[in-house]
Enzyme design. Structure first.
Site, PDB file in Angstrom:
ATOM      1  N   GLU A 179      51.646  47.100  28.804  1.00  0.00           N
ATOM      2  CA  GLU A 179      51.447  47.265  27.313  1.00  0.00           C
ATOM      3  C   GLU A 179      50.168  46.210  26.807  1.00  0.00           C
ATOM      4  OE1 GLU A 179      54.380  49.665  24.828  1.00  0.00           O
ATOM      5  OE2 GLU A 179      55.449  49.611  26.993  1.00  0.00           O
ATOM      6  N   PRO A 199      52.086  40.096  18.837  1.00  0.00           N
ATOM      7  CA  PRO A 199      52.509  40.860  17.268  1.00  0.00           C
ATOM      8  C   PRO A 199      53.440  41.148  17.959  1.00  0.00           C
ATOM      9  CG  PRO A 199      50.380  40.639  16.919  1.00  0.00           C
ATOM     10  CD  PRO A 199      50.867  39.872  18.133  1.00  0.00           C
ATOM     11  N   HIS A 403      67.918  61.392  26.600  1.00  0.00           N
ATOM     12  CA  HIS A 403      67.284  60.128  26.689  1.00  0.00           C
ATOM     13  C   HIS A 403      68.613  58.994  26.877  1.00  0.00           C
ATOM     14  CE1 HIS A 403      65.518  56.857  23.707  1.00  0.00           C
ATOM     15  NE2 HIS A 403      64.074  56.450  24.895  1.00  0.00           N
ATOM     16  N   GLU A 405      68.473  54.949  25.978  1.00  0.00           N
ATOM     17  CA  GLU A 405      67.285  54.156  25.909  1.00  0.00           C
ATOM     18  C   GLU A 405      68.180  53.045  26.667  1.00  0.00           C
ATOM     19  OE1 GLU A 405      64.029  52.347  25.051  1.00  0.00           O
ATOM     20  OE2 GLU A 405      65.248  50.278  25.487  1.00  0.00           O
ATOM     21  N   GLU A 474      58.510  51.480  29.671  1.00  0.00           N
ATOM     22  CA  GLU A 474      58.615  49.769  30.333  1.00  0.00           C
ATOM     23  C   GLU A 474      59.472  50.422  31.146  1.00  0.00           C
ATOM     24  OE1 GLU A 474      58.957  51.227  26.645  1.00  0.00           O
ATOM     25  OE2 GLU A 474      60.966  51.471  27.248  1.00  0.00           O
ATOM     26  N   GLU A 498      52.637  55.986  21.021  1.00  0.00           N
ATOM     27  CA  GLU A 498      53.091  55.142  20.379  1.00  0.00           C
ATOM     28  C   GLU A 498      52.380  54.121  19.422  1.00  0.00           C
ATOM     29  OE1 GLU A 498      56.800  54.669  22.504  1.00  0.00           O
ATOM     30  OE2 GLU A 498      56.062  51.930  22.398  1.00  0.00           O
TER      31      GLU A 498
HETATM   32  C1  NOJ Z   1      59.847  52.728  23.780  1.00  0.00           C
HETATM   33  C2  NOJ Z   1      59.596  54.189  24.082  1.00  0.00           C
HETATM   34  O1  NOJ Z   1      58.177  53.831  24.863  1.00  0.00           O
HETATM   35  C3  NOJ Z   1      59.324  55.338  22.907  1.00  0.00           C
HETATM   36  O2  NOJ Z   1      58.982  56.010  23.910  1.00  0.00           O
HETATM   37  C4  NOJ Z   1      61.110  55.278  22.865  1.00  0.00           C
HETATM   38  O3  NOJ Z   1      60.646  55.944  21.921  1.00  0.00           O
HETATM   39  C5  NOJ Z   1      61.410  53.719  22.359  1.00  0.00           C
HETATM   40  N1  NOJ Z   1      60.808  52.753  23.607  1.00  0.00           N
HETATM   41  C6  NOJ Z   1      62.886  53.549  22.020  1.00  0.00           C
HETATM   42  O4  NOJ Z   1      63.753  54.318  23.067  1.00  0.00           O
HETATM   43 CA    CA Z   2      57.160  52.084  25.616  1.00  0.00          CA
END
Ligand code: NOJ
Ligand code: CA
Length: 694
Positions: A179, A199, A403, A405, A474, A498
């Site tokens: 990124e 940052p 989702h 994470e 990621e 984002e």
């Molecule tokens: C980073 C991801 O790119 C994003 O799409 C997601 O909303 C956040 N992490 C939280 O998981």
């Molecule tokens: Ca991301």
């Protein structure tokens, strides 16, 4: 029938004789089927293996060497002799499960050379070149052998020697995240060090002066080159070290804190190193060679794999309207809110809804690297009734994207994966978005190293077993594995939309999306998440905005390819906006894709024909400069008339000063027509072409 085969054989032998000739004992050459590319394999005076590539009679990769540093062994790569070599040709057309096009032609000449050390160890390796009309792939195949059994690679030293100080589009060779903004500099000006530690990124590891792939280049005589890799399997991702003195890129594999790049056993093969080459920048994008360097589809039943547009309880968290965690009192993932989105998606023909923040753990998910993970992948928050949401969605014809994470706590995720995926399957869920924010736990491993490459593979394969499509954030960059596992739908792996919501540097500049198609998109589909209509979102964030016009957001549905394509804005921002019609209409799965024009970092226009309909869509975008692009519609089917709906910026629109001013025009057109697309700074045009029923 027999006769046909005989002729085919004669033809193939003829082609092979023509394309591969042995010039001397120590060199061999092979041409592309159209003979525009010539690859020469050689052994140097010191008997080191190397290669050279000529494109249209110009050297594009000058004499470059290969070698491997192994732990507890001498370097492999010198004192070699050619033991054997074979040539062959291949020409086959295969059908994609989904993609930028329905049929892909896989046509190349192959040269396979076996080299062996003259020393006592007598270690052996096959070097395989596949020469396509648009590029060259090569890889190393180490057969099983006594003196190379358990293998620890400390580095692969594959050189790409340039022939000039090219203009390069590059991002730093970060081991953890892609990124970063792409930089445009001459090769000699590449300065990855200065790009350290943005940052808004957790501290990531960027080695001294290395870039990530794809790195795309333009020579002074107008040749476009891009270096990437295909079929990254049980190996580390490749970055490229910048050697300014010798004018070359050299592979630098991603490692871990123990200095190990790859641990394996013979027999093993490396990923393909791929160099695309073209006279026109857009031809890089039309290449499907990265897919051809991967194995055919391994999934027998693909009935559950369906490209779709999707909405998300997502942007509202990035804006700060709601939160992932429940404690704030502004929880986004509530049953009620999910139903609101489902109603909207259903009314507008958007096939799926992503819900983030549905499961417990979000109170403390970043900066807790000392823990082995905080998430539970089966337990919803009390205000989110997972079963009820799935039931309601099904009733309304909307699929749920679940989702996960992981906050990069990989071992914890692997432990829960089977149980979680079995639950999703039992609920009839067929898509999952994963994420790996933060430093990898266990400490010492990196997102792009072999350990994680194998993890991403495990998730993809397990997901396939449970009939789940995956969209990875990621991620490890795509390398064409979607051909073999067509449940690997899309990936992030770039500065996505984002960043516009929260980046302290003002977000992605207007130029960003005119570079991405020629760099990151060469790897594969991108979950960029287009479609923001409320460009300034001042109600939520005064200091951030999307740096494009609204019309450009529409054009991105055609420019940025993704079989899971997000409709990213909040329902209330689409409600009543006539431009939303384009998002409702636009395809997500394509029969044909044509890059009409484009210069890297300036502008690009792509047309795509929807799979299984006769509709065409066109997208065109520019950087911060206004420009008019004359576009011939000769891609349209010649025998048809089309109703064209043109969504474009008004003359006074501008990505910063007036981003939402657009107009919609209707015209009847045929393939004999052309259009002048007037693009304002940061602007774009999107067009749908629907055949007129006669
Ligand atoms: C980073 C991801 O790119 C994003 O799409 C997601 O909303 C956040 N992490 C939280 O998981
Ligand atoms: Ca991301």
């Amino acid at each position: 029938m027999k006769k046909y085969y005989l002729w085919l054989l004669v033809l193939i032998s003829f082609i092979v004789m023509n394309s591969c000739t042995s010039n001397s004992n120590n060199s061999l050459t092979v041409n592309s089927p159209d003979k525009k590319i010539n690859v020469k394999f050689f052994l140097s005076r010191e008997n080191q293996a190397g290669y050279k590539i000529v494109f249209n009679d110009k050297t594009v990769i000058d004499s470059s060497l290969f070698s491997f540093d192994f732990k507890d062994q001498n370097t492999f790569g010198s004192n070699l002799k050619i033991v054997n070599s074979t040539t062959s040709s291949f020409d086959e057309t295969w059908k994609t499960v989904w993609g930028e096009q329905k049929y892909v032609r896989d046509n190349y000449n192959e040269l396979k050379i076996e080299v062996k050390e003259k020393s006592d160890l007598q270690r052996r390796c096959f070097i395989v070149f596949r020469v396509f009309n648009d590029g060259v792939g090569f890889r190393f195949e180490f057969p099983e052998q006594d003196n190379l059994k358990d293998v620890t690679i400390l580095d692969e030293n594959t050189q790409f020697r340039l022939t000039g100080n090219h203009t390069c589009w590059w991002e730093p060779g970060d081991w953890d995240i892609y990124e970063h903004l792409y930089n445009t500099t001459r090769f000699s000006e590449i300065d990855a060090l200065s790009k350290r530690n943005h940052p808004d990124l957790a501290q990531t590891y960027i080695p001294d002066n290395a870039v990530n792939t794809p790195v795309t280049m333009k020579t002074d005589d107008g040749i476009y080159l891009s270096i990437l890799e295909a079929n990254l399997t049980n190996y580390s991702g490749m970055t490229l070290k910048v050697d300014k003195k010798d004018l070359l890129f050299q592979s630098e594999l991603v490692g871990n804190d123990w200095g190990i790049k790859v641990k394996t056993k013979s027999p093993f093969v490396t990923p393909w190193r791929l160099i695309l080459m073209a006279d026109k920048a857009g031809d890089l994008i039309s290449s499907r060679t990265i897919l051809n360097l991967n194995e055919p589809n391994k999934l027998k039943d693909v009935s559950w794999i369906k490209p779709t547009k999707y909405m998300g309880i997502w942007w509202e968290m990035h804006l700060g309207k709601s939160t992932w965690n429940m404690k704030s009192g502004r929880h986004g993932a509530t049953t009620e809110n999910a139903k609101r989105y489902i109603d909207f998606a259903s009314e507008n023909g958007i096939g799926a809804l992503l819900v983030e923040g549905w499961n417990t753990g979000w109170e403390h998910w970043i900066g807790f690297e000392d823990r082995e993970g905080v998430f539970d992948f089966v337990t919803p928050y009390p205000d989110y009734d997972l079963k009820e949401v799935v039931r309601y969605a099904k009733e309304k014809g909307v699929a749920i994207i679940i989702h996960n994470e992981t906050s990069a706590a990989v071992r914890t995720y692997e432990k829960q994966m089977d149980t979680a995926f079995a639950l999703y399957k039992s609920l009839g869920i067929h898509a999952i978005k994963t994420g790996y924010v933060g430093k990898i736990i266990p400490k010492g491993e990196y997102h792009h190293g072999q350990w994680m490459v194998n993890h991403y593979r495990k998730v993809m394969e397990t997901a396939a077993k449970y009939h789940l499509m995956v969209d990875v954030h990621e991620p490890i960059k795509p390398t064409g594995l979607r051909r073999t596992y067509p449940n690997l739908m899309s990936e992030e792996g770039l500065r996505g939309q984002e960043w516009n919501a929260w980046s302290s540097d003002g977000g992605n500049p207007p130029e960003h999306l005119t570079i991405i198609p020629f760099t990151r998109m060469l790897d594969g589909p991108i979950d960029y998440t287009p479609g923001i209509f409320n460009i300034k979102f001042n109600k939520y964030k005064k200091n951030n905005q999307v740096n494009t016009t609204l019309a450009q957001q529409l054009a991105l549905y055609v420019i940025i390819y993704s079989p899971l394509q997000m409709v990213a804005d909040l329902p209330e921002n689409y409600e009543g906006n006539p431009a939303f019609q384009l998002i409702k209409d636009v395809g997500v799965d394509w029969d044909t894709s044509i890059v009409i024009n484009g210069e890297i970092g300036d502008f690009i226009t792509i047309a795509r024909k929807e799979r299984n309909t006769d509709k065409w869509f066109l997208g065109s975008i520019t950087d911060e400069n206004a420009r008019t692009l004359e576009v011939s519609l000769n891609f349209l089917d010649a025998d048809k008339k089309y109703d064209a709906i043109i969504y474009s910026d008004t003359e006074d629109a501008d990505w910063d000063k007036n981003p939402t001013a657009y107009k919609i025009e209707k015209k009847t057109v045929t393939s004999a027509d052309s259009l002048a697309l007037k693009l304002v700074p940061g602007g774009g045009t999107a067009i749908s072409f629907v055949p007129v029923k006669e």
